[in-house]
Design a protein around this motif. Structure first.
Motif, PDB file in Angstrom:
ATOM      1  N   GLY A   1       1.291  -1.827  -1.601  1.00 36.92           N
ATOM      2  CA  GLY A   1       1.154  -2.932  -0.674  1.00 36.92           C
ATOM      3  C   GLY A   1       2.433  -3.612  -0.272  1.00 36.92           C
TER       4      GLY A   1
ATOM      5  N   THR B   1      -2.845  -5.609   7.071  1.00 37.89           N
ATOM      6  CA  THR B   1      -3.317  -4.481   6.260  1.00 37.89           C
ATOM      7  C   THR B   1      -2.604  -4.487   4.909  1.00 37.89           C
ATOM      8  OG1 THR B   1      -1.653  -2.787   6.839  1.00 37.89           O
ATOM      9  CG2 THR B   1      -3.437  -3.160   8.414  1.00 37.89           C
ATOM     10  N   ASP B   2      -3.123  -3.665   4.000  1.00 37.75           N
ATOM     11  CA  ASP B   2      -2.498  -3.538   2.678  1.00 37.75           C
ATOM     12  C   ASP B   2      -1.706  -2.239   2.555  1.00 37.75           C
ATOM     13  OD1 ASP B   2      -4.549  -1.705   2.626  1.00 37.75           O
ATOM     14  OD2 ASP B   2      -5.493  -2.470   0.797  1.00 37.75           O
TER      15      ASP B   2
END
Length: 251
Positions: free
Chosen positions: A36, A196-197
């Motif tokens: 991440g 987003t990750d």
């Protein structure tokens, strides 16, 4: 992310060396990236930054050392293992590399259908969502030649995301664009980083972009990480003279 390995690690380079003839591009390189995180590689041309991305994409092999992705060995490994690891990695290149004879929609759906085994309907639904994300929802039927360079690069970003990668590699993605098109592409990537990750490993000379999206910045010189830290630290108070020289030339 730092040159000291921290767990959990999504990407790990351990004593990686890469040579081209007598030229050592990566010199016993060690670093890791946690899931991440957004990590930007900066430094002069020829310092090994793009080679790191090409190794992760299995476009070349290291001469020594090991590379692990999500706990699986990428190098050294057999072809089957490499293919499995590669499914989790997407890359956006300097050049767009779109298929000129295919529509925008087909450019994005081809790999998910052929590699991931998605149905055509599922792949197209995903592609339409991604085209909306990059601001091109109305260009599904266009051919690449009907798009501007900035639009083509946004399609390339959507194509990489269509594989739902854990890791997105960005290699100077704005360097081939006209200056007025750069901001739009960088805004798309900022949105992806924020919403987003996905783990991002980015090579860029756009220092303001690096400052905006990075959790950590690595300064490369002669195939080694000579300094790493937060964007605030690297850009405002670099500790290494070579970093100060480089930033003085590009900022």
């Amino acid at each position: 992310m730092s040159t000291e390995l921290k767990a959990p690690e999504l990407i790990r380079f351990e004593n990686v060396t890469k040579r081209f003839g007598d030229n050592t591009v990566l010199d016993n390189l060690c670093f890791s990236v946690r899931p991440g995180k957004h990590v930007t590689l900066i430094g002069p041309s020829g310092s090994g930054k793009t080679t790191i991305l090409r190794l992760l994409m299995t476009l070349m092999k290291p001469d020594a050392g090991t590379i692990d992705v999500n706990g699986s060995r990428l190098f050294p490994a057999g072809e089957k293992e490499i293919r499995e690891v590669r499914k989790n990695i997407g890359m956006v290149f300097q050049q767009f590399n779109l298929f000129p004879n295919m529509s925008v929609l087909r450019n994005i759906t081809e790999a998910p259908v052929r590699v991931l085994g998605l149905s055509r309907d599922e792949a197209e639904e995903r592609a339409r969502d991604l085209l909306d994300l990059v601001g091109l929802g109305d260009r599904c039927g266009a051919k690449p030649s009907q798009l501007s360079g900035g639009q083509q690069q946004r399609v390339a970003i959507a194509r990489a995301l269509a594989m739902r990668p854990q890791v997105l590699l960005l290699d100077e993605v704005t360097s081939a664009l006209d200056p007025e098109l750069v901001a739009g592409v960088l805004d798309v990537l900022r949105d992806i980083a924020r919403t987003t990750d996905i783990t991002m490993l980015c090579v860029t000379h756009e220092m303001n972009f690096a400052r905006d999206i990075s959790d950590e910045v690595l300064m490369f010189d002669s195939g080694r990480v000579i300094e790493s830290g937060s964007p605030e630290k690297i850009f405002s108070d670099p500790g290494h003279e070579r970093t100060r020289e480089f930033l003085g030339a590009v900022l």
